[in-house]
Design an enzyme around this catalytic site. Structure first.
Site, short mmCIF file in Angstrom:
data_model
loop_
_atom_site.label_atom_id
_atom_site.label_comp_id
_atom_site.label_asym_id
_atom_site.label_seq_id
_atom_site.Cartn_x
_atom_site.Cartn_y
_atom_site.Cartn_z
N LYS A 42 0.85 -1.21 0.00
CA LYS A 42 0.00 0.00 0.00
C LYS A 42 0.88 1.25 0.00
O LYS A 42 2.09 1.18 0.27
CB LYS A 42 -0.90 -0.02 1.24
CG LYS A 42 -0.14 0.05 2.55
CD LYS A 42 -1.05 -0.18 3.75
CE LYS A 42 -0.27 -0.13 5.05
NZ LYS A 42 -1.08 -0.51 6.21
N ARG A 83 -10.32 0.25 14.86
CA ARG A 83 -10.40 0.85 13.52
C ARG A 83 -11.44 0.07 12.73
O ARG A 83 -12.61 0.08 13.08
CB ARG A 83 -9.02 0.82 12.83
CG ARG A 83 -7.96 1.57 13.61
CD ARG A 83 -6.69 1.90 12.82
NE ARG A 83 -6.22 0.87 11.89
CZ ARG A 83 -5.00 0.82 11.37
NH1 ARG A 83 -4.10 1.74 11.69
NH2 ARG A 83 -4.65 -0.12 10.52
N TYR A 91 17.25 29.98 6.81
CA TYR A 91 16.19 30.83 7.35
C TYR A 91 16.25 30.94 8.87
O TYR A 91 16.37 29.92 9.56
CB TYR A 91 14.83 30.28 6.95
CG TYR A 91 14.60 30.26 5.46
CD1 TYR A 91 14.69 31.42 4.70
CD2 TYR A 91 14.26 29.08 4.81
CE1 TYR A 91 14.47 31.40 3.33
CE2 TYR A 91 14.02 29.05 3.45
CZ TYR A 91 14.13 30.22 2.71
OH TYR A 91 13.91 30.19 1.36
N MET A 128 12.98 23.98 1.56
CA MET A 128 12.18 23.17 0.64
C MET A 128 13.06 22.33 -0.29
O MET A 128 12.76 21.17 -0.56
CB MET A 128 11.28 24.07 -0.20
CG MET A 128 10.29 23.31 -1.07
SD MET A 128 9.32 24.39 -2.14
CE MET A 128 8.35 25.28 -0.95
C1 LIG Z 1 -0.29 -1.56 6.83
C2 LIG Z 1 -0.88 -2.82 7.30
C3 LIG Z 1 -0.08 -3.96 7.49
C4 LIG Z 1 1.44 -3.93 7.41
O1 LIG Z 1 1.95 -3.39 8.59
P1 LIG Z 1 3.53 -3.35 8.89
O2 LIG Z 1 3.63 -2.89 10.28
O3 LIG Z 1 4.10 -2.36 7.92
O4 LIG Z 1 4.04 -4.71 8.64
C5 LIG Z 1 -0.71 -5.14 7.81
N1 LIG Z 1 -2.05 -5.21 7.95
C6 LIG Z 1 -2.84 -4.13 7.79
C7 LIG Z 1 -4.32 -4.29 7.98
C8 LIG Z 1 -2.30 -2.91 7.48
O5 LIG Z 1 -3.09 -1.84 7.34
#
Ligand SMILES: *Cc1c(COP(=O)(O)O)cnc(C)c1O
Length: 372
Positions: free
Chosen positions: A32, A129, A259, A306
């Site tokens: 992801k 969640r 800055y 930046m």
């Molecule tokens: C992002 C995620 C993972 C992976 O988590 P890591 O800590 O990066 O291994 C696994 N399961 C779900 C549901 C996630 O959202």
């Protein structure tokens, strides 16, 4: 000038190492958020090539993009946009389900396009969640069982996600997970793939590997722990961020730097300009993080801007075009993503997912090597 290099051989080695560690459980590689900033397409292509068990993403859109580019491995996603569930089914994307409404939407889409939907039921074991609450669980299982009996869905898996708060909370979640599975079995629904652990759980609790684990951060050679460096885990960082010294100047004592003049030279010295700013992913808030220039550690001097930051290199013989490593592999003496993240009060996950669009990305371990 600015470079993010992605070592796909390190990625493949990390995958194999995690696969070995968890066998016989399967490994879902989580790609992801553009593979945590590592390029989902390149990462998924490499993993597909070495026969990854499964890929995981959050959104249906992310999964569709992988399919569009020809990724064949099983793909699962768990944050569902109702309007495109039928696209997901059309593309053989497995769906993590967290509400009764989603079960209806999936059944509807499956009916409309005449395609069986592969689902994983998510139980909220405490993270608060996504996922069915314990109170809704039996209704969810019953409904899913009915949809399975009518040939609209196939219940492939059951899953949950740990909070990584402490061991006793994790174990409590595991117990709730097992109770939910037992309850489903009592209602006549069983699961081929039970999966609970992400990176931290995988590396902490062998007894929580079940049939599959979902690994993200560890796959990229980054540690999910504050107190266990990645080298102890037998993994190698995949991403390396660097830039080339773009300007060098001798300045007198009392020269203000960047800055707000948060840094002033104490004596005559050389300032090196490094073109890697917060637009590139260097956290502006980082407190004098360490970087490596031509093999030596220095601290960033003054505000990170930046496009660039400045390093006071004293009287050292730094040259224009010398490489400055912003983070990479600590086993090779480079500052780690963990160190830089800590200096900015954040975690490696946030650092790598926030790399900007501007650095050139180089991919090592492709054939031929590619740049984008
Ligand atoms: C992002 C995620 C993972 C992976 O988590 P890591 O800590 O990066 O291994 C696994 N399961 C779900 C549901 C996630 O959202």
């Amino acid at each position: 000038m600015r470079e993010i290099s992605i070592d796909l051989e390190a990625l493949a080695d990390n995958y194999r190492r995690l696969r070995e560690l968890t066998a016989p459980a399967r490994v879902m590689a989580v790609v992801k958020a553009d593979a945590y900033g590592h390029s989902a397409l390149m990462v998924a292509e490499k993993l597909d090539e070495i026969g990854v068990d499964a890929l995981g993403v959050a959104d249906i859109e992310e999964a569709l993009t992988l399919r569009y580019f020809g990724i064949q491995a099983p793909i699962m996603c768990w944050l569902l946009e109702p309007a495109i569930i039928s696209d997901a089914l059309d593309n053989e994307i497995e769906l993590g389900v967290s509400t009764l409404q989603q079960l209806d939407q999936i059944a509807e889409a499956a009916t409309a396009i005449g395609q069986l939907a592969a689902v994983h039921l998510k139980i909220d074991t405490g993270l608060g969640r996504n996922g069915f609450t314990a109170a809704d669980w039996s209704a969810a299982v019953t409904k899913a069982g009915e949809l399975q009996a009518s040939g609209l869905i196939k219940i492939v898996g059951v899953f949950s996600h740990l909070s990584n708060t402490d061991e006793s909370s994790d174990r409590e979640q595991q117990q709730r997970f097992e109770r939910a599975i037992a309850e489903a079995e009592a209602l006549g629904v069983s699961f081929e793939l039970r999966h609970l652990a992400a990176s931290a759980g995988v590396l902490s609790y062998p007894e929580m590997h079940y049939d599959m684990v979902r690994v993200g951060i560890a796959l990229y050679g980054l540690t999910p722990f504050d107190d266990r460096p990645v080298s102890d885990l037998g993994l190698r960082p995949v991403m390396r961020a660097s830039a080339r010294v773009a300007n060098l100047k001798r300045v007198p004592a009392g020269q203000g730097v960047s800055y707000g003049y948060r840094y002033r030279t104490e004596r005559e010295t050389t300032l090196a300009l490094i073109p890697f700013g917060y637009a590139d992913g260097m956290p502006r808030i980082a407190e004098s993080p360490e970087v490596l220039i031509a093999g030596k550690r220095y601290r960033v001097s003054g505000r990170i801007a930046m496009d660039q930051f400045v390093v006071d290199v004293g009287d050292d013989d730094v040259k224009l075009g010398d490489e400055c490593v912003i983070f990479g592999d600590s086993a090779r003496g480079e500052p780690s993503a963990e160190q830089l993240a800590a200096s900015a009060g954040t975690i490696n996950y946030e650092l790598v997912t926030r790399i900007g669009q501007r650095p050139i990305m180089k991919f090592l371990g492709t054939n031929p090597e590619r740049t984008s």
